[in-house]
Design a protein around this motif. Structure first.
Motif, PDB file in Angstrom:
ATOM      1  N   ASP A  42       0.829  -1.210   0.000  1.00 20.25           N
ATOM      2  CA  ASP A  42       0.000   0.000   0.000  1.00 20.25           C
ATOM      3  C   ASP A  42       0.865   1.262   0.000  1.00 20.25           C
ATOM      4  O   ASP A  42       0.601   2.201  -0.760  1.00 20.25           O
ATOM      5  N   THR A  43       1.887   1.268   0.829  1.00 20.47           N
ATOM      6  CA  THR A  43       2.749   2.448   0.926  1.00 20.47           C
ATOM      7  C   THR A  43       3.535   2.661  -0.363  1.00 20.47           C
ATOM      8  O   THR A  43       3.573   3.770  -0.905  1.00 20.47           O
ATOM      9  N   ARG A  62      -4.020   9.970  -0.907  1.00 21.54           N
ATOM     10  CA  ARG A  62      -3.420  10.681   0.229  1.00 21.54           C
ATOM     11  C   ARG A  62      -3.915  10.106   1.546  1.00 21.54           C
ATOM     12  O   ARG A  62      -3.150   9.932   2.485  1.00 21.54           O
ATOM     13  N   SER A  63      -5.196   9.773   1.607  1.00 21.24           N
ATOM     14  CA  SER A  63      -5.763   9.166   2.806  1.00 21.24           C
ATOM     15  C   SER A  63      -5.097   7.819   3.095  1.00 21.24           C
ATOM     16  O   SER A  63      -4.742   7.518   4.242  1.00 21.24           O
ATOM     17  N   ILE A  64      -4.919   7.021   2.060  1.00 20.80           N
ATOM     18  CA  ILE A  64      -4.240   5.719   2.214  1.00 20.80           C
ATOM     19  C   ILE A  64      -2.808   5.945   2.692  1.00 20.80           C
ATOM     20  O   ILE A  64      -2.333   5.268   3.610  1.00 20.80           O
ATOM     21  N   LEU A  65      -2.118   6.893   2.079  1.00 19.45           N
ATOM     22  CA  LEU A  65      -0.730   7.170   2.441  1.00 19.45           C
ATOM     23  C   LEU A  65      -0.613   7.589   3.907  1.00 19.45           C
ATOM     24  O   LEU A  65       0.257   7.090   4.632  1.00 19.45           O
ATOM     25  N   LEU A  66      -1.479   8.473   4.355  1.00 23.08           N
ATOM     26  CA  LEU A  66      -1.421   8.922   5.748  1.00 23.08           C
ATOM     27  C   LEU A  66      -1.717   7.782   6.713  1.00 23.08           C
ATOM     28  O   LEU A  66      -1.104   7.686   7.782  1.00 23.08           O
ATOM     29  N   ARG A  67      -2.628   6.899   6.342  1.00 21.11           N
ATOM     30  CA  ARG A  67      -2.909   5.724   7.167  1.00 21.11           C
ATOM     31  C   ARG A  67      -1.675   4.819   7.225  1.00 21.11           C
ATOM     32  O   ARG A  67      -1.319   4.306   8.288  1.00 21.11           O
ATOM     33  N   LEU A  91      11.024   2.932   3.509  1.00 24.25           N
ATOM     34  CA  LEU A  91       9.615   3.052   3.112  1.00 24.25           C
ATOM     35  C   LEU A  91       8.961   4.234   3.837  1.00 24.25           C
ATOM     36  O   LEU A  91       8.240   5.037   3.225  1.00 24.25           O
ATOM     37  N   HIS A  92       9.229   4.365   5.132  1.00 29.60           N
ATOM     38  CA  HIS A  92       8.675   5.463   5.922  1.00 29.60           C
ATOM     39  C   HIS A  92       9.194   6.805   5.423  1.00 29.60           C
ATOM     40  O   HIS A  92       8.422   7.761   5.273  1.00 29.60           O
ATOM     41  N   GLU A  93      10.487   6.897   5.169  1.00 26.39           N
ATOM     42  CA  GLU A  93      11.075   8.145   4.686  1.00 26.39           C
ATOM     43  C   GLU A  93      10.444   8.557   3.360  1.00 26.39           C
ATOM     44  O   GLU A  93      10.096   9.726   3.155  1.00 26.39           O
ATOM     45  N   GLN A  96       6.870   9.735   3.965  1.00 27.16           N
ATOM     46  CA  GLN A  96       6.835  11.030   4.632  1.00 27.16           C
ATOM     47  C   GLN A  96       7.180  12.154   3.663  1.00 27.16           C
ATOM     48  O   GLN A  96       6.571  13.226   3.712  1.00 27.16           O
ATOM     49  N   LEU A  97       8.138  11.923   2.769  1.00 27.71           N
ATOM     50  CA  LEU A  97       8.468  12.934   1.764  1.00 27.71           C
ATOM     51  C   LEU A  97       7.267  13.221   0.870  1.00 27.71           C
ATOM     52  O   LEU A  97       6.998  14.380   0.534  1.00 27.71           O
ATOM     53  N   VAL A  98       6.554  12.183   0.476  1.00 24.30           N
ATOM     54  CA  VAL A  98       5.357  12.373  -0.342  1.00 24.30           C
ATOM     55  C   VAL A  98       4.322  13.177   0.432  1.00 24.30           C
ATOM     56  O   VAL A  98       3.763  14.155  -0.077  1.00 24.30           O
ATOM     57  N   ALA A  99       4.067  12.796   1.665  1.00 22.04           N
ATOM     58  CA  ALA A  99       3.070  13.493   2.481  1.00 22.04           C
ATOM     59  C   ALA A  99       3.465  14.952   2.714  1.00 22.04           C
ATOM     60  O   ALA A  99       2.616  15.846   2.644  1.00 22.04           O
ATOM     61  N   ASP A 100       4.733  15.204   2.982  1.00 25.88           N
ATOM     62  CA  ASP A 100       5.200  16.557   3.266  1.00 25.88           C
ATOM     63  C   ASP A 100       5.177  17.460   2.034  1.00 25.88           C
ATOM     64  O   ASP A 100       5.148  18.678   2.167  1.00 25.88           O
ATOM     65  N   SER A 101       5.192  16.859   0.856  1.00 30.31           N
ATOM     66  CA  SER A 101       5.225  17.659  -0.374  1.00 30.31           C
ATOM     67  C   SER A 101       3.842  18.107  -0.810  1.00 30.31           C
ATOM     68  O   SER A 101       3.712  18.900  -1.734  1.00 30.31           O
ATOM     69  N   HIS A 102       2.810  17.628  -0.138  1.00 30.22           N
ATOM     70  CA  HIS A 102       1.443  17.964  -0.528  1.00 30.22           C
ATOM     71  C   HIS A 102       1.229  19.467  -0.436  1.00 30.22           C
ATOM     72  O   HIS A 102       1.561  20.087   0.568  1.00 30.22           O
TER      73      HIS A 102
END
Length: 111
Positions: A42-43, A62-67, A91-93, A96-102
């Motif tokens: 999923d990630t 984005r919802s899946i990624l944050l979960r 995988l976490h890094e 997190q980069l994807v989430a932070d770039s939103h």
């Protein structure tokens, strides 16, 4: 970090992440109540989609990624050395980069 730099960084991490196979010992394994194969796929799927879309991820993705990030935050502390922690940290890094770039819409508007 600019959008281009974020895409480049995530692309590099994704390539590094995909080089070794998923740790075979962890197939069917559960840590902190989460299936590791599903968490991994999923990630990585969210990161792959984000890369292919040039740094964009739809609301559902984005919802899946944050979960996934929240689950990784619970899984990583309970990993042993035999659980390939470097795999999960990368995988976490990446996630997190994807989430932070939103990019958030102006004035707090949501879609």
């Amino acid at each position: 970090m600019s959008e281009e730099t974020a895409v480049e960084a995530v692309s590099r991490l994704y390539q590094e992440f995909m080089e070794p196979p998923f740790p075979p010992r962890l197939a069917g394994a559960d840590r902190a109540g989460f299936d590791l194969v599903m968490l991994d796929s999923d990630t990585a799927g969210c990161a792959f989609t984000w890369i292919k879309n040039g740094g964009e991820l739809e609301a559902r993705g984005r919802s899946i990624l944050l979960r996934c990030i929240a689950r990784l935050d619970r899984v990583i502390p309970v990993l042993g050395e035999a659980d390939a922690p470097e795999h999960w940290h990368r995988l976490h890094e990446m996630a997190q980069l994807v989430a932070d770039s939103h990019t958030y819409p102006p004035n707090g508007m949501t879609f």
